[in-house]
Scaffold this motif. Structure first.
Motif, PDB file in Angstrom:
ATOM      1  N   THR A  69      52.948  22.581   7.908  1.00 32.00           N
ATOM      2  CA  THR A  69      54.022  22.728   6.922  1.00 32.00           C
ATOM      3  C   THR A  69      54.543  21.364   6.481  1.00 32.00           C
ATOM      4  OG1 THR A  69      54.677  24.852   7.875  1.00 32.00           O
ATOM      5  CG2 THR A  69      56.323  23.702   6.548  1.00 32.00           C
ATOM      6  N   PHE A  70      54.926  21.271   5.193  1.00 29.05           N
ATOM      7  CA  PHE A  70      55.612  20.075   4.704  1.00 29.05           C
ATOM      8  C   PHE A  70      57.114  20.292   4.880  1.00 29.05           C
ATOM      9  CE2 PHE A  70      57.845  18.000   1.126  1.00 29.05           C
ATOM     10  CZ  PHE A  70      57.639  16.695   1.518  1.00 29.05           C
ATOM     11  N   PHE A  71      57.747  19.444   5.694  1.00 24.67           N
ATOM     12  CA  PHE A  71      59.166  19.583   6.021  1.00 24.67           C
ATOM     13  C   PHE A  71      59.981  18.512   5.305  1.00 24.67           C
ATOM     14  CE2 PHE A  71      56.933  21.283   9.748  1.00 24.67           C
ATOM     15  CZ  PHE A  71      57.546  22.518   9.880  1.00 24.67           C
ATOM     16  N   ARG A  72      61.190  18.917   4.906  1.00 24.05           N
ATOM     17  CA  ARG A  72      62.153  17.970   4.357  1.00 24.05           C
ATOM     18  C   ARG A  72      63.520  18.319   4.939  1.00 24.05           C
ATOM     19  NH1 ARG A  72      61.607  14.741  -0.056  1.00 24.05           N
ATOM     20  NH2 ARG A  72      59.879  16.017  -0.851  1.00 24.05           N
ATOM     21  N   LEU A  73      64.053  17.416   5.770  1.00 23.68           N
ATOM     22  CA  LEU A  73      65.355  17.597   6.413  1.00 23.68           C
ATOM     23  C   LEU A  73      66.388  16.736   5.700  1.00 23.68           C
ATOM     24  CD1 LEU A  73      67.268  18.541   8.694  1.00 23.68           C
ATOM     25  CD2 LEU A  73      66.383  16.658  10.088  1.00 23.68           C
ATOM     26  N   SER A  74      67.414  17.386   5.140  1.00 29.15           N
ATOM     27  CA  SER A  74      68.474  16.681   4.410  1.00 29.15           C
ATOM     28  C   SER A  74      69.774  16.811   5.181  1.00 29.15           C
ATOM     29  CB  SER A  74      68.641  17.267   3.002  1.00 29.15           C
ATOM     30  OG  SER A  74      67.438  17.181   2.267  1.00 29.15           O
ATOM     31  N   ILE A  75      70.390  15.660   5.489  1.00 26.74           N
ATOM     32  CA  ILE A  75      71.651  15.618   6.229  1.00 26.74           C
ATOM     33  C   ILE A  75      72.695  14.963   5.343  1.00 26.74           C
ATOM     34  CG2 ILE A  75      72.803  14.837   8.328  1.00 26.74           C
ATOM     35  CD1 ILE A  75      70.045  14.598   9.626  1.00 26.74           C
ATOM     36  N   GLY A  76      73.801  15.673   5.120  1.00 27.10           N
ATOM     37  CA  GLY A  76      74.847  15.156   4.250  1.00 27.10           C
ATOM     38  C   GLY A  76      75.359  13.795   4.696  1.00 27.10           C
ATOM     39  N   GLY A  77      75.359  12.825   3.794  1.00 23.98           N
ATOM     40  CA  GLY A  77      75.850  11.482   4.097  1.00 23.98           C
ATOM     41  C   GLY A  77      74.841  10.564   4.740  1.00 23.98           C
ATOM     42  N   LEU A  78      73.674  11.076   5.168  1.00 22.26           N
ATOM     43  CA  LEU A  78      72.684  10.237   5.857  1.00 22.26           C
ATOM     44  C   LEU A  78      71.364  10.127   5.107  1.00 22.26           C
ATOM     45  CD1 LEU A  78      73.179  11.299   9.601  1.00 22.26           C
ATOM     46  CD2 LEU A  78      74.070   9.275   8.421  1.00 22.26           C
ATOM     47  N   GLY A  79      71.060  11.101   4.274  1.00 21.93           N
ATOM     48  CA  GLY A  79      69.787  11.057   3.556  1.00 21.93           C
ATOM     49  C   GLY A  79      68.858  12.154   4.021  1.00 21.93           C
ATOM     50  N   GLN A  80      67.561  11.904   3.939  1.00 21.06           N
ATOM     51  CA  GLN A  80      66.595  12.938   4.273  1.00 21.06           C
ATOM     52  C   GLN A  80      65.377  12.353   4.986  1.00 21.06           C
ATOM     53  OE1 GLN A  80      65.443  14.745   0.568  1.00 21.06           O
ATOM     54  NE2 GLN A  80      64.209  13.006  -0.085  1.00 21.06           N
ATOM     55  N   ILE A  81      64.677  13.232   5.698  1.00 17.19           N
ATOM     56  CA  ILE A  81      63.456  12.878   6.410  1.00 17.19           C
ATOM     57  C   ILE A  81      62.372  13.837   5.929  1.00 17.19           C
ATOM     58  CG2 ILE A  81      62.325  12.653   8.654  1.00 17.19           C
ATOM     59  CD1 ILE A  81      65.070  12.231   9.896  1.00 17.19           C
ATOM     60  N   ALA A  82      61.197  13.300   5.608  1.00 17.84           N
ATOM     61  CA  ALA A  82      60.084  14.123   5.149  1.00 17.84           C
ATOM     62  C   ALA A  82      58.903  13.930   6.081  1.00 17.84           C
ATOM     63  CB  ALA A  82      59.696  13.754   3.715  1.00 17.84           C
ATOM     64  N   SER A  83      58.138  15.013   6.263  1.00 17.84           N
ATOM     65  CA  SER A  83      56.974  14.943   7.137  1.00 17.84           C
ATOM     66  C   SER A  83      55.973  16.010   6.724  1.00 17.84           C
ATOM     67  CB  SER A  83      57.378  15.150   8.601  1.00 17.84           C
ATOM     68  OG  SER A  83      56.244  15.146   9.451  1.00 17.84           O
ATOM     69  N   GLY A  84      54.685  15.639   6.710  1.00 11.81           N
ATOM     70  CA  GLY A  84      53.618  16.593   6.416  1.00 11.81           C
ATOM     71  C   GLY A  84      52.924  16.314   5.096  1.00 11.81           C
ATOM     72  N   ARG A  85      51.924  17.132   4.797  1.00 14.92           N
ATOM     73  CA  ARG A  85      51.166  17.002   3.552  1.00 14.92           C
ATOM     74  C   ARG A  85      51.944  17.621   2.408  1.00 14.92           C
ATOM     75  NH1 ARG A  85      46.125  15.981   1.628  1.00 14.92           N
ATOM     76  NH2 ARG A  85      45.324  15.567   3.715  1.00 14.92           N
ATOM     77  N   GLU A  86      52.225  16.814   1.393  1.00 19.03           N
ATOM     78  CA  GLU A  86      53.036  17.261   0.269  1.00 19.03           C
ATOM     79  C   GLU A  86      52.200  17.846  -0.854  1.00 19.03           C
ATOM     80  OE1 GLU A  86      56.718  15.468  -2.424  1.00 19.03           O
ATOM     81  OE2 GLU A  86      55.279  14.111  -1.500  1.00 19.03           O
ATOM     82  N   ALA A  87      51.002  17.336  -1.065  1.00 23.63           N
ATOM     83  CA  ALA A  87      50.194  17.807  -2.185  1.00 23.63           C
ATOM     84  C   ALA A  87      48.736  17.463  -1.955  1.00 23.63           C
ATOM     85  CB  ALA A  87      50.681  17.190  -3.499  1.00 23.63           C
ATOM     86  N   ASN A  88      47.871  18.301  -2.524  1.00 23.31           N
ATOM     87  CA  ASN A  88      46.427  18.044  -2.522  1.00 23.31           C
ATOM     88  C   ASN A  88      45.846  18.739  -3.757  1.00 23.31           C
ATOM     89  OD1 ASN A  88      43.813  17.393  -1.929  1.00 23.31           O
ATOM     90  ND2 ASN A  88      43.613  18.791  -0.200  1.00 23.31           N
TER      91      ASN A  88
END
Length: 212
Positions: free
Chosen positions: A80-99
């Motif tokens: 899975t492509f994950f995107r974790l967004s935390i208010g005031g801190l930004g975001q973290i992304a991990s995994g394959r986004e596109a092919n």
């Protein structure tokens, strides 16, 4: 012409693309007044994007699936492509986004006829077929929390998940034209003509799962 790039510090995006094109043509003088020009082109392009943490962090490729499973209290797939967004801190992304991959075929032909007088007639067609493709299934999961405190206490956690199945579309376009160049005077030339264009609606070439 393949190319690859990486950017980012703690989070690294790996982007890979490749492009190739082949063109062939034929010019023929069929009669002293009639000339035909034929052109054909094939184009192939592909692109893929993957997010991961820096290698020095020593994390396993599936670490974010384990984190997401703990946050959502439900099992998450490693692919899975994950995107974790935390208010005031930004975001973290991990995994394959596109092919993705796209192919294009193009065929064009133009015939020119010069009359015995002051006219030059041109007619022809231009056909193009494009097949964009999503090569593999991609699951996008977005996890949103208002603050780091909510994340640590696992409260006010918002989760959205979308699964994009592999798909390949076909788009076709056709145009026809007729043109006349009329030499009225040694210093005056009039060019006029008509053009007709047709575009077909996109058609899926990938059968839908679960349907006969």
């Amino acid at each position: 012409s393949p190319s690859r790039s990486e950017f980012g510090n703690s989070q690294i995006n790996q982007f890979a693309a490749n492009f190739s094109s082949f063109t062939a043509g034929l010019n023929a003088r069929l009669t002293p007044r009639l000339v035909n020009e034929l052109r054909g082109n094939f184009l192939h392009a592909g692109a893929g994007s993957t997010w991961q943490q820096e290698k020095s962090a020593g994390l396993s490729p599936c670490y974010f699936a384990e984190v997401a499973s703990a946050i959502t209290r439900s099992p998450q797939e490693c692919t899975t492509f994950f995107r974790l967004s935390i208010g005031g801190l930004g975001q973290i992304a991990s995994g394959r986004e596109a092919n993705h991959r796209q192919r294009q075929w193009n065929l064009a032909d133009t015939a020119s006829f010069t009359t015995g007088g002051s006219h030059q007639l041109r007619t022809g067609f231009d056909y193009r077929r494009i097949t964009p493709e999503r090569r593999q299934a991609i699951v996008n999961s977005n996890i949103m929390v208002n603050s780091i405190e909510d994340l640590l206490n696992q409260r006010n956690v918002w989760l959205t998940s979308t699964r994009l199945e592999p798909n390949r579309l076909s788009l076709s376009e056709l145009s026809l034209f007729v043109q006349d160049t009329w030499r009225l005077h040694s210093r005056l030339t009039l060019t006029y003509g008509v053009r007709w264009e047709w575009s077909a609606p996109p058609v899926s070439l990938q059968p839908a799962k679960g349907l006969q």
